[in-house]
Design a protein around this motif. Structure first.
Motif, PDB file in Angstrom:
ATOM      1  N   VAL A  78      -6.017 -10.381   8.996  1.00  9.90           N
ATOM      2  CA  VAL A  78      -5.975 -11.190   7.479  1.00  9.90           C
ATOM      3  C   VAL A  78      -7.089 -10.676   6.874  1.00  9.90           C
ATOM      4  O   VAL A  78      -6.744 -10.368   5.738  1.00  9.90           O
ATOM      5  N   GLY A  81      -6.411  -7.501   5.105  1.00 10.59           N
ATOM      6  CA  GLY A  81      -5.335  -7.606   4.097  1.00 10.59           C
ATOM      7  C   GLY A  81      -5.745  -8.110   2.788  1.00 10.59           C
ATOM      8  O   GLY A  81      -5.501  -7.589   1.586  1.00 10.59           O
ATOM      9  N   LEU A  82      -6.580  -8.984   2.920  1.00 13.90           N
ATOM     10  CA  LEU A  82      -7.194  -9.776   1.856  1.00 13.90           C
ATOM     11  C   LEU A  82      -8.116  -9.044   1.255  1.00 13.90           C
ATOM     12  O   LEU A  82      -8.223  -8.667  -0.072  1.00 13.90           O
ATOM     13  N   LEU A  85      -6.419  -6.054  -0.711  1.00 12.78           N
ATOM     14  CA  LEU A  85      -5.606  -6.636  -2.066  1.00 12.78           C
ATOM     15  C   LEU A  85      -7.027  -6.586  -3.091  1.00 12.78           C
ATOM     16  O   LEU A  85      -6.766  -6.430  -4.063  1.00 12.78           O
ATOM     17  N   GLU A  88      -7.855  -3.323  -4.532  1.00  9.98           N
ATOM     18  CA  GLU A  88      -6.879  -2.856  -5.616  1.00  9.98           C
ATOM     19  C   GLU A  88      -7.192  -3.536  -6.935  1.00  9.98           C
ATOM     20  O   GLU A  88      -7.177  -3.092  -7.915  1.00  9.98           O
ATOM     21  N   LEU A  89      -7.172  -4.919  -6.778  1.00 11.98           N
ATOM     22  CA  LEU A  89      -7.343  -5.810  -8.146  1.00 11.98           C
ATOM     23  C   LEU A  89      -8.638  -5.663  -8.637  1.00 11.98           C
ATOM     24  O   LEU A  89      -8.760  -5.501 -10.039  1.00 11.98           O
ATOM     25  N   GLY A 137     -11.366 -10.943  -9.424  1.00 13.35           N
ATOM     26  CA  GLY A 137     -11.183 -12.015 -10.453  1.00 13.35           C
ATOM     27  C   GLY A 137      -9.983 -13.043 -10.159  1.00 13.35           C
ATOM     28  O   GLY A 137      -9.013 -13.424 -10.843  1.00 13.35           O
ATOM     29  N   ASN A 138      -9.837 -13.247  -8.722  1.00 16.96           N
ATOM     30  CA  ASN A 138      -8.680 -14.218  -8.257  1.00 16.96           C
ATOM     31  C   ASN A 138      -9.404 -15.261  -7.383  1.00 16.96           C
ATOM     32  O   ASN A 138      -9.482 -14.919  -6.262  1.00 16.96           O
ATOM     33  N   LEU A 141      -7.669 -16.038  -4.086  1.00 17.18           N
ATOM     34  CA  LEU A 141      -7.739 -15.128  -3.106  1.00 17.18           C
ATOM     35  C   LEU A 141      -9.254 -14.866  -2.622  1.00 17.18           C
ATOM     36  O   LEU A 141      -9.758 -14.797  -1.394  1.00 17.18           O
ATOM     37  N   ARG A 193      -9.540  -0.729   4.317  1.00 12.18           N
ATOM     38  CA  ARG A 193      -8.636  -1.157   5.761  1.00 12.18           C
ATOM     39  C   ARG A 193      -9.301  -0.444   6.769  1.00 12.18           C
ATOM     40  O   ARG A 193      -9.664  -1.081   7.845  1.00 12.18           O
TER      41      ARG A 193
END
Lengths: 221, 221
Positions: A78, A81-82, A85, A88-89, A137-138, A141, A193
């Motif tokens: 996990v 995955g986080l 993400l 990318e963001l 910026g999330n 997340l 990853r």
DNA sequence: TTTTACATTTTTGAATGCAAAATTTGCGAT
DNA sequence: ATCGCAAATTTTGCATTCAAAAATGTAAAA
């Protein structure tokens, strides 16, 4: 003391390993130490149970959560995955100033590597990963990331850091910084990853396990 | 009543929208209704606050959390990441039996689409997504997914489901099933991302917002 | 009539008390 | 000495109680 502070302080006690995995959490004792009564303490324990740091057994009290090999694998998966993400963001949203700050942190970390200072290296490494997540910026997340990494860190595993592994990790971090500077989201995601996968392999190969007794077994090659 | 049941029941009340976003949570009233005293109720509220469903204001009680546009965007972003990860992992681990079950659920969902039964379609849709997450075989991931989707669902947004959008969604689901059957992790991950991105665009374009008063505004085209 | 200061009420947050459950202790039998 | 079982103790979970903070209502002054 505020509710959230009680939660934080107990969390810190758990993360510090002061109460080892699987060990009973002594209610009365913690109450005296934190100078609070059982009610707010128990509220905090239930919150930490929801976070996965504490295990509640009905009518049998609470214990510091114990991680199995499988738990560790799941958490790493996990986390991977986080971070992917987040990478990318972050590439979409990161500011030049934030990139500069990460570049500086990276340079400092590399210096710690050259100095052979593993503790400081780990600290810098963690700061970089957190900065990338922050740059995404999330807050949702970021919150999940904090929770997952806390549970992983809780385990206090020690992996044999061979010169080869360490060199590879630093090389990967060069690529991470590079991708960030180019704002190459897909590339950064991919590198992160791989980086995390290597770390997971290290940890699991090192033979992570938490014994019944509550203390942890560290198989160091 | 067990602690976890108290949490679940209050969660259900919040998800049902019985206490609208932003509204105060009437402690005394809930105590009577659930036939418990304030202590276990307040424990549950703090757990739900940690989950993000409840907002605690020191000395001012608790409110049902209110989602801003930004919150919604963040939640969808994370949901996308989690489902993409789940898709990849599911392709590695899913059994033939699980694929068959999802294929059956898919067929049923398509039939609901042909029947124009939106409610049943949504139900089937959700079941498929949950089945994929479950097939990933990662309880940590499943837990985070449940928490994130609960918060999204909490908003009870309504999007104008045009025939075009609906047809596209069904088409995407065909591709999802196909990728699963081919166990094409990268492909499935990609399709799921697109699928969720479309859904997010729908929701945000529909003008999601939660007003101060506590009830929600649904701008339906 | 509006505003502000003050008293009252309500609500929150935490400590204490109490009953039920589990654990430990003590004693007798083998 | 060891095992088994019952009594005593401890611990848990929840209801109640209590103090402090916030909200509300009231009355006097501008």
């Amino acid at each position: 003391m505020l509710h959230e502070d009680v939660v934080s302080r107990i969390r810190a006690i758990l993360l510090d390993g002061e109460i080892p995995p699987g060990a009973r959490i002594p209610e009365r004792e913690l109450c005296e130490r934190l100078e609070i009564s059982r009610t707010p303490l128990r509220e905090a324990l239930k919150v930490l149970a929801a976070e996965g740091l504490v295990q509640l057994l009905p009518h049998r009290g609470s214990r510091a959560a114990k991680l199995t090999d499988k738990d560790m694998r799941d958490l790493f998966e996990v986390c991977q995955g986080l971070e992917a993400l987040a990478g990318e963001l972050a590439c979409e949203r990161i500011t030049d100033a934030e990139i500069d700050a990460i570049a500086a942190a990276h340079a400092a970390m590399v210096q710690h590597y050259r100095d052979g200072d593993l503790i400081q290296y780990y600290r810098g490494n963690r700061a970089i990963h957190e900065a990338i997540v922050s740059a995404a910026g999330n807050p949702v997340l970021a919150g999940l990331y904090t929770s997952v990494t806390a549970r992983i860190r809780r385990a206090r595993y020690v992996t044999p850091m061979t010169p080869q592994r360490w060199a590879l990790a630093v090389k990967e971090h060069d690529a991470i910084l590079n991708a960030l500077q180019r704002r190459d989201g897909a590339g950064l995601s991919h590198i992160l990853r791989a980086h995390l996968r290597h770390k997971r392999e290290e940890v699991l190969q090192a033979g992570f396990a938490e014994t019944e007794g509550g203390d942890l077994t560290l198989k160091i090659a």
